[in-house]
Motif scaffolding. Structure first.
Motif, mmCIF file in Angstrom:
data_model
loop_
_atom_site.group_PDB
_atom_site.id
_atom_site.type_symbol
_atom_site.label_atom_id
_atom_site.label_comp_id
_atom_site.label_asym_id
_atom_site.label_seq_id
_atom_site.Cartn_x
_atom_site.Cartn_y
_atom_site.Cartn_z
ATOM 1 N N THR A 169 0.844 -1.191 0.000
ATOM 2 C CA THR A 169 0.000 0.000 0.000
ATOM 3 C C THR A 169 0.878 1.239 0.000
ATOM 4 O O THR A 169 1.716 1.417 0.887
ATOM 5 N N PHE A 170 0.677 2.083 -1.001
ATOM 6 C CA PHE A 170 1.407 3.341 -1.131
ATOM 7 C C PHE A 170 0.523 4.483 -0.632
ATOM 8 O O PHE A 170 -0.635 4.605 -1.050
ATOM 9 N N VAL A 171 1.066 5.308 0.247
ATOM 10 C CA VAL A 171 0.332 6.420 0.840
ATOM 11 C C VAL A 171 0.951 7.728 0.343
ATOM 12 O O VAL A 171 2.105 8.037 0.667
ATOM 13 N N LEU A 172 0.203 8.475 -0.437
ATOM 14 C CA LEU A 172 0.716 9.724 -1.005
ATOM 15 C C LEU A 172 0.592 10.840 0.026
ATOM 16 O O LEU A 172 -0.507 11.239 0.414
ATOM 17 N N ASP A 173 1.736 11.354 0.477
ATOM 18 C CA ASP A 173 1.750 12.448 1.444
ATOM 19 C C ASP A 173 1.453 13.779 0.758
ATOM 20 O O ASP A 173 1.913 14.036 -0.369
ATOM 21 N N HIS A 174 0.719 14.625 1.454
ATOM 22 C CA HIS A 174 0.522 16.025 1.059
ATOM 23 C C HIS A 174 -0.025 16.154 -0.369
ATOM 24 O O HIS A 174 0.355 17.054 -1.114
ATOM 25 N N VAL A 175 -0.896 15.212 -0.728
ATOM 26 C CA VAL A 175 -1.526 15.138 -2.055
ATOM 27 C C VAL A 175 -0.528 15.335 -3.209
ATOM 28 O O VAL A 175 -0.881 15.808 -4.289
ATOM 29 N N GLY A 176 0.715 14.950 -2.967
ATOM 30 C CA GLY A 176 1.724 15.046 -4.022
ATOM 31 C C GLY A 176 2.284 16.437 -4.218
ATOM 32 O O GLY A 176 2.884 16.734 -5.259
ATOM 33 N N LYS A 177 2.119 17.320 -3.231
ATOM 34 C CA LYS A 177 2.711 18.662 -3.242
ATOM 35 C C LYS A 177 2.410 19.454 -4.525
ATOM 36 O O LYS A 177 3.334 19.871 -5.244
ATOM 37 N N PRO A 178 1.146 19.686 -4.809
ATOM 38 C CA PRO A 178 0.813 20.475 -6.005
ATOM 39 C C PRO A 178 1.259 21.927 -5.842
ATOM 40 O O PRO A 178 1.443 22.414 -4.723
#
Length: 292
Positions: A169-178
């Motif tokens: 399971t991969f958890v993307l932190d900070h919505v991928g820093k847009p």
């Protein structure tokens, strides 16, 4: 619509550090000067309790092996920290053994995930290197999650890594820093949707205020980014995170939680319960206390 309040909240992403133990070399320059001091669980606890947060996940800050055992010990003695996302060198051939050793330490049962500062790697394909892939497989075999702290241009490699490791399971932190401060949404949005299309991915609704312009940001300015991940992942694959104390550069703890509630105000009670507690509890396998 006003901010809806959930019965209890799990904060899936915060940090602590003690500069007398080790330097945080990333805290440089005038913009970060306000957080160039110690931040402890003692500092966080009253703010978390006042905001209705009943459990948290403590996340690594530096790629130093000694930090994770320290965090596990903190969790063992804390009524607040329910999980630790730590660090170990995934490029080492014995990464699986290193993970097992962490599990044997005091507080080792609180280890729920691993993270590396991929955002600082010059190679945008770092996650796809053979030695890293071996390490990611070890994380999955250990039953842990893998947190992705990446920049938008690194998202395509995240997609490929998640495709290649369906057991992890991969958890993307900070919505991928847009690039919130600029108002741009592409190509970030397209890449995030591609990642969300994979069933073994989830996302933290965190870090948006940190990416915004410090003095001119608004909730409406954050909304396109929140709406994108809400649509792409859905509440059952989104989890709230404060990113404290980094968030304090822009907004205090309670305001960050209130902003997240405003951004998700259209959700049903059940959907909010998932986003603010259920997803983090499930994905990280948190063992919450009776009062949580």
């Amino acid at each position: 619509m006003g901010a809806a309040v959930t019965p209890h909240v799990v904060d899936s992403h915060h940090h602590v550090w003690d500069l007398s133990v080790r330097d945080q070399e990333w805290i440089t320059g005038e913009a970060l000067a306000p957080i160039r001091r110690d931040f402890s669980l003692t500092d966080l606890l009253p703010e978390a309790r006042a905001a209705g947060v009943t459990a948290t996940v403590l996340v690594q800050t530096v790629t130093v092996a000694e930090e994770t055992p320290e965090f596990l010990a903190l969790a063992a003695d804390s009524d607040l920290v329910a999980g630790v996302v730590g660090w170990t060198d995934l490029t080492r051939p014995d990464a699986a053994d290193a993970l097992a050793r962490l599990r044997q330490l005091p507080g080792g049962q609180h280890l729920v995930g691993i993270r590396h500062q991929v955002q600082g790697e010059p190679d945008p394909q770092w996650l796809l290197r053979p030695d890293v892939r071996r390490g990611l497989a070890a994380v999955g075999a250990a039953g842990l999650a893998y947190d992705l702290v990446v920049l938008p241009h690194q998202l395509p490699a995240c997609v490929k890594a998640a495709q290649d490791h369906p057991e992890l399971t991969f958890v993307l932190d900070h919505v991928g820093k847009p690039p919130v401060a600029s108002g741009a949404i592409e190509p970030w949005a397209t890449a995030v949707r591609m990642l969300a299309g994979l069933p073994n991915t989830v996302c933290k609704l965190s870090g948006l205020v940190t990416e915004a312009a410090p003095k001119t940001w608004t909730v409406d300015g954050l909304r396109p980014y929140a709406d994108t991940v809400l649509e792409a992942f859905g509440p059952d694959r989104l989890m709230f995170g404060s990113d404290w104390p980094v968030c304090t550069l822009v907004a205090p703890y309670g305001e960050v939680l209130d902003v997240a509630r405003q951004l998700t105000g259209s959700l049903s009670d059940g959907e909010r319960a998932a986003l603010f507690a259920g997803t983090a509890t499930r994905v990280y396998g948190l063992r919450l206390s009776e009062g949580s």
